[in-house]
Design an enzyme around this catalytic site. Structure first.
Site, PDB file in Angstrom:
ATOM      1  N   ARG A 154      15.110 -13.454  14.278  1.00 24.65           N
ATOM      2  CA  ARG A 154      14.352 -14.626  13.857  1.00 24.65           C
ATOM      3  C   ARG A 154      15.262 -15.643  13.204  1.00 24.65           C
ATOM      4  O   ARG A 154      16.163 -15.293  12.454  1.00 24.65           O
ATOM      5  CB  ARG A 154      13.252 -14.229  12.881  1.00 24.65           C
ATOM      6  CG  ARG A 154      12.226 -15.317  12.625  1.00 24.65           C
ATOM      7  CD  ARG A 154      11.296 -14.946  11.494  1.00 24.65           C
ATOM      8  NE  ARG A 154      10.773 -13.608  11.626  1.00 24.65           N
ATOM      9  CZ  ARG A 154      10.169 -12.969  10.636  1.00 24.65           C
ATOM     10  NH1 ARG A 154      10.056 -13.553   9.455  1.00 24.65           N
ATOM     11  NH2 ARG A 154       9.695 -11.753  10.801  1.00 24.65           N
TER      12      ARG A 154
ATOM     13  N   SER B 243       6.293 -15.501  12.994  1.00 27.13           N
ATOM     14  CA  SER B 243       5.527 -14.828  11.948  1.00 27.13           C
ATOM     15  C   SER B 243       5.008 -15.851  10.926  1.00 27.13           C
ATOM     16  O   SER B 243       4.336 -16.809  11.281  1.00 27.13           O
ATOM     17  CB  SER B 243       6.372 -13.747  11.289  1.00 27.13           C
ATOM     18  OG  SER B 243       5.598 -12.957  10.415  1.00 27.13           O
ATOM     19  N   HIS B 244       5.344 -15.658   9.652  1.00 27.65           N
ATOM     20  CA  HIS B 244       4.846 -16.523   8.581  1.00 27.65           C
ATOM     21  C   HIS B 244       5.818 -17.652   8.270  1.00 27.65           C
ATOM     22  O   HIS B 244       5.596 -18.415   7.322  1.00 27.65           O
ATOM     23  CB  HIS B 244       4.651 -15.692   7.309  1.00 27.65           C
ATOM     24  CG  HIS B 244       5.926 -15.058   6.834  1.00 27.65           C
ATOM     25  ND1 HIS B 244       6.467 -13.952   7.453  1.00 27.65           N
ATOM     26  CD2 HIS B 244       6.772 -15.381   5.837  1.00 27.65           C
ATOM     27  CE1 HIS B 244       7.598 -13.631   6.825  1.00 27.65           C
ATOM     28  NE2 HIS B 244       7.802 -14.486   5.843  1.00 27.65           N
TER      29      HIS B 244
ATOM     30  N   LYS C 113       9.767  -9.926  17.686  1.00 30.85           N
ATOM     31  CA  LYS C 113       9.515  -8.602  17.132  1.00 30.85           C
ATOM     32  C   LYS C 113       9.521  -7.623  18.295  1.00 30.85           C
ATOM     33  O   LYS C 113       8.857  -7.861  19.311  1.00 30.85           O
ATOM     34  CB  LYS C 113       8.174  -8.575  16.395  1.00 30.85           C
ATOM     35  CG  LYS C 113       8.163  -9.406  15.119  1.00 30.85           C
ATOM     36  CD  LYS C 113       6.820  -9.311  14.401  1.00 30.85           C
ATOM     37  CE  LYS C 113       6.839 -10.104  13.093  1.00 30.85           C
ATOM     38  NZ  LYS C 113       5.546 -10.055  12.383  1.00 30.85           N
TER      39      LYS C 113
ATOM     40  N   ASP D  70      -1.671 -14.668   8.640  1.00 28.15           N
ATOM     41  CA  ASP D  70      -0.441 -15.438   8.773  1.00 28.15           C
ATOM     42  C   ASP D  70      -0.281 -15.920  10.212  1.00 28.15           C
ATOM     43  O   ASP D  70      -1.187 -15.784  11.036  1.00 28.15           O
ATOM     44  CB  ASP D  70       0.761 -14.617   8.306  1.00 28.15           C
ATOM     45  CG  ASP D  70       1.132 -13.508   9.277  1.00 28.15           C
ATOM     46  OD1 ASP D  70       0.245 -13.047  10.019  1.00 28.15           O
ATOM     47  OD2 ASP D  70       2.312 -13.105   9.303  1.00 28.15           O
TER      48      ASP D  70
ATOM     49  N   ASP E 273       1.157 -14.949  12.881  1.00 32.79           N
ATOM     50  CA  ASP E 273       0.979 -14.050  14.026  1.00 32.79           C
ATOM     51  C   ASP E 273      -0.053 -12.957  13.770  1.00 32.79           C
ATOM     52  O   ASP E 273      -0.161 -12.015  14.547  1.00 32.79           O
ATOM     53  CB  ASP E 273       2.306 -13.432  14.448  1.00 32.79           C
ATOM     54  CG  ASP E 273       2.896 -12.506  13.392  1.00 32.79           C
ATOM     55  OD1 ASP E 273       2.642 -12.724  12.207  1.00 32.79           O
ATOM     56  OD2 ASP E 273       3.615 -11.560  13.768  1.00 32.79           O
TER      57      ASP E 273
ATOM     58  N   ASP F  40      -0.512 -10.500  11.514  1.00 37.50           N
ATOM     59  CA  ASP F  40      -0.289  -9.139  11.026  1.00 37.50           C
ATOM     60  C   ASP F  40      -0.243  -9.059   9.499  1.00 37.50           C
ATOM     61  O   ASP F  40      -0.096  -7.973   8.942  1.00 37.50           O
ATOM     62  CB  ASP F  40       0.978  -8.522  11.631  1.00 37.50           C
ATOM     63  CG  ASP F  40       2.236  -9.338  11.344  1.00 37.50           C
ATOM     64  OD1 ASP F  40       2.159 -10.335  10.594  1.00 37.50           O
ATOM     65  OD2 ASP F  40       3.305  -8.980  11.885  1.00 37.50           O
ATOM     66  N   ARG F  41      -0.370 -10.200   8.804  1.00 35.42           N
ATOM     67  CA  ARG F  41      -0.466 -10.210   7.342  1.00 35.42           C
ATOM     68  C   ARG F  41      -1.854 -10.696   6.940  1.00 35.42           C
ATOM     69  O   ARG F  41      -2.384 -11.631   7.527  1.00 35.42           O
ATOM     70  CB  ARG F  41       0.564 -11.149   6.721  1.00 35.42           C
ATOM     71  CG  ARG F  41       2.009 -10.716   6.852  1.00 35.42           C
ATOM     72  CD  ARG F  41       2.864 -11.671   6.034  1.00 35.42           C
ATOM     73  NE  ARG F  41       4.273 -11.327   6.072  1.00 35.42           N
ATOM     74  CZ  ARG F  41       5.149 -11.738   5.168  1.00 35.42           C
ATOM     75  NH1 ARG F  41       4.749 -12.500   4.165  1.00 35.42           N
ATOM     76  NH2 ARG F  41       6.420 -11.403   5.258  1.00 35.42           N
TER      77      ARG F  41
END
Length: 816
Positions: free
Chosen positions: A374, A461-462, A471, A595, A597, A599-600
């Site tokens: 990333r 992601s975030h 990922k 978030d 994507d 997953d949070r």
């Protein structure tokens, strides 16, 4: 000659057009007749099938009414000893009034199985008129009825609750038996989603309840599917009319074709005569031959006049056949041949060229992080993205994986990275299954659902909108640490497999939603504000929570990779301000945020309080340990010390590990833990789920706990220990310098009366609190967090860490 041929061709074209037009017209007439016939039959079929379904629905309703009447009769004397006979009756249970003297049957979870029973018994307590209801209990369906008793043994009001096995009605009483079709039972869910329950006979189950009727047992419907597509008794007369119309149409078409055939033969004969007239020199004595089509006489006279003027055009002795020599066809254009070969050929595909290793400067080491790849999207140019795909595909093939699943989030740079990634994967010979735009947990789910344990998610992601990356999961293992570094080494060395894989696209959204809905039982009274932050969870979140039966208030649920409303990281309290305001404005049960994507998770209670992930883990662990005593629970070094205390208090084993979703999942796999999570909001369930971090599933499980407990989130949080803690604090440090700075801290820090843990950075445990400093794996920063028994302890621990950081790194501004 040429003119005659053109005339003949025009005649043939006209003949064909007229015949085709007539055929089309007649076919349209025939189609109208058949459509009328088919529509009549379908209408008859629908009425007939609905009547069959209504009959079955009346039988199911009668079963529920009899059960309700039986319970009502027994309630007159509050007889809950089960001494009665009723088909399928499982239990009769007297549910007493709660100890608070109010209609609150949820005070004792052992009495009631789920929120459906809780709701029905509560209504009966309050004197409301109730109807039987049904719910799925494991693999079977149970019908329940509840009636308020006049008094229990102690003279207080109570409710008599009866449970009956719906399967007895289906198996032993033939309610779904029919010789002319398939009768079935269905349960109606949110958004008119019907769930199949059972069907009669040995044939295949119907795909959907086309012809259905409601029953008085909520939420059951009876449905009927005929054996044939049309009932045999319908449409006999209209079928005869249609067949007669078909016969007339065929006769008319045949007549037209015969007429044109005769006319065409006559025209061909006249054309031959005129051709002979033109080719044979008869001089001025030539006469017009007999023509069958008189309309051609004018053409013949004109031809004779021409012959008389010019005296013919054929040399003596030359035959008519020689005069009719056809000009040779031109040779094919070589460019046309080349184009046909490229676009329509069936030869083997040309294998991709062998890849050369990329120069070191082209593969920046800082984007190959501890548990993903990333960085800024501009750092991952097409050549690097292609090479990453080749590296991942080669690694997967060496682990005997033959296919890999690919998904992308909604960022503007994701399609570009996906295209090059897929090209690189295919060039190694591995097959690619593309799920399109999905949240990261949906990609993980696809790997399990499609039995393809390797996947790559293109996501930042975030992180900010201009960041992106990958990922990676290979053979069920989320790559981290050395596994990520090994991919970079493979790219630098050019160690790639060569081949040509296949590519296909598949949708996973519906299967993912149904899997969660089938697993989680949520009270339909929940009002939930859903903030997707314009991230990838937007593709499914609203549908999911509506299918669960919730009233959904969407907030920033339109996919937009620029994240125009707020940064997509629910771990930062400032990103939850819109959610807090919406929850309070709509008086919602709670709010959930995801978030970039998905997953949070971030959670806001009805009072507007932000629930940190470690406190959320306390609630989840407490509920899980009530069903799985002694289970392991994994958490990261940033979590509150109250979390392991709660786990131990309820009979579980707390296990601390490094921060990062990959490390959490690895530790869960290593220990067999059923629950794991970290402070940033990655929550993983191996209880009833697959062990990956899934914020959407976590939100559903939280709603299930609220329904089961019968208390608000604020009330449940009030039962937890309350320490004073900071959110994550960040000190900006250059990417290339942060690990060296962390090493200096770890080796030089001096803290008295503290127990030091170096699992991940430095965590110092004091008698009245703790402090942490560690290097971030997702950004150029050091991460700190502090917690104290009270505000005074918190400030003291912060001061100790501030002093040590200023001593060890004098050029660094702690900023706290």
């Amino acid at each position: 000659m040429t003119t005659t041929r053109k005339a003949t061709s025009a005649f043939t074209t006209a003949r064909n057009r007229i015949a085709a037009g007539l055929a089309i017209g007649l076919c349209a007439l025939l189609a109208a007749l058949l459509t009328w016939n088919w529509s009549s039959a379908r209408l008859a079929q629908a009425r007939w099938a609905e009547a069959q379904a209504a009959q079955a629905a009346r039988t199911v309703s009668a079963y529920g009414s009899l059960l309700q009447a039986q319970v009502g009769a027994l309630a007159e004397r509050c007889a809950g000893n089960g001494a009665t006979v009723f088909p399928g009756l499982e239990s009769l249970q007297v549910v007493p009034l709660g100890g608070l003297g109010i209609a609150d049957p949820s005070f004792d979870a052992a009495l009631l199985r789920n929120n459906i029973e809780t709701r029905l018994v509560g209504r009966a307590f309050n004197g409301e008129t109730t109807q039987p209801e049904a719910y799925r209990d494991g693999k079977r369906w149970t019908v329940i009825s509840a009636v308020r008793c006049t008094a229990d043994a102690g003279g207080l009001p109570a409710v008599l609750l009866a449970r009956a096995d719906l399967g007895v009605l289906v198996r032993e009483h033939g309610v779904l038996q029919s010789g002319v079709g398939t009768l079935s039972l269905w349960a109606r869910g949110a958004e008119d989603h019907f769930r199949f329950i059972a069907h009669g006979g040995d044939g295949a189950a119907p795909q959907s309840p086309r012809y259905r009727a409601d029953t008085s047992v909520r939420p059951l419907y009876a449905s009927f599917e005929p054996v044939s597509s049309l009932p045999s008794q319908a449409g006999a007369a209209s079928t005869v009319v249609a067949l007669a119309g078909l016969g007339v149409a065929l006769a008319l078409v045949a007549l037209v074709l015969l007429t044109f055939r005769r006319l065409g033969g006559a025209l061909a004969t006249d054309a031959r005569h005129l051709a002979e007239l033109a080719l044979e020199q008869r001089g001025t004595t030539a006469t017009l031959p007999r023509l069958e089509v008189t309309e051609l006489a004018g053409l013949g006279e004109a031809l004779l006049a021409s012959l008389r003027r010019h005296g013919g055009s054929t040399a003596p002795g030359e035959s008519a056949a020689a005069a009719r020599t056809v000009a040779p066809r031109p040779a094919p254009d070589p460019l046309e041949i080349l184009d046909e070969t490229e676009t329509g050929g069936s030869g083997d595909a040309v294998p991709p060229p062998a890849a050369a290793p990329l120069p070191t400067a082209h593969v920046p080491g800082e984007i190959f992080r501890d548990y993903d790849i990333r960085g800024r999207a501009a750092q991952i140019d097409p050549d690097l993205a292609l090479a990453i795909g080749r590296a991942i595909g080669s690694e997967a093939l060496e682990r005997d994986c033959r296919a890999i699943v690919v998904g992308v989030d909604g960022r503007d740079s994701s399609p570009r990275l996906r295209e090059q990634l897929v090209k690189g994967l295919l060039a190694t010979g591995i097959d690619v299954i593309d799920t399109g735009t999905v949240a990261t947990p949906m990609l993980y789910f696809a790997c399990h659902h499609l039995c393809t344990p390797s996947g790559v998610m293109v996501t930042g992601s975030h992180n900010p909108a201009d960041h992106n990356g990958f990922k990676i999961m290979i053979d069920g293992e989320t790559l981290r640490g050395a596994g990520i570094a090994a991919l970079r080494d493979r790219i630098l060395e050019g160690r790639f497999r060569e081949g040509q894989g296949s590519y296909r696209i598949t949708g996973i959204d519906t299967d993912y939603v149904h899997a969660i809905v089938d697993d989680v039982l949520v009270d339909g009274t929940q009002r939930v504000v859903v903030d997707c932050g314009n991230g990838a969870a937007s593709v499914v979140a609203e549908d999911l929570f509506r299918e669960l039966g919730c009233e959904v208030i969407p907030l920033h649920c339109t996919l937009d990779g620029r994240f125009p409303n707020h940064h997509p990281d629910p771990a930062e309290p400032e990103n939850l301000r819109d959610l807090v305001a919406a929850v309070q404005a709509h008086r919602a049960t709670l709010g959930v945020a995801f978030d970039g994507d998905g997953d949070r998770i971030g959670v806001v209670s009805a009072s507007g309080a932000v629930v940190t992930a470690d406190r959320l883990l306390m609630l989840l662990a407490r509920e899980l340990l009530s069903r799985h005593p002694g289970a392991d629970v994994v958490f990261d070094v940033k979590c509150s010390r109250d979390l392991p205390a709660i786990v131990a208090q309820h009979g579980g084993r707390p296990i601390m590990c490094r921060s990062g979703h990959s490390w959490i999942k690895e530790k869960m796999k290593e220990t067999g833990a059923l629950l794991g999570g970290e402070f940033t909001g990655h929550i993983c369930f191996r209880d009833r789920w697959y062990g990956f971090d899934d914020a959407l599933y976590c939100a559903a499980r939280l709603l299930e706990i609220l329904a089961t407990e019968g208390r608000s989130l604020d009330e449940l949080l009030a039962t937890l220990p309350q320490s004073v803690a900071t959110p994550e604090l960040r000190i900006a440090v250059a990417e290339e310098a942060k690990f060296a700075a962390m090493e200096a801290i770890a080796t030089g820090i001096a803290l008295e009366n503290a127990r030091i843990s170096r699992i991940d950075g430095v965590r110092a445990e004091f008698a009245d609190g703790w402090g942490l400093v560690r290097a971030s794996n997702t950004s150029a920063a050091l991460i700190l967090r502090f917690e104290g028994r009270d505000t005074q302890a918190l400030e003291r621990i912060r001061g100790v860490f501030r002093f040590e950081l200023e001593r060890l790194l004098p050029d660094l501004d702690p900023g706290f």
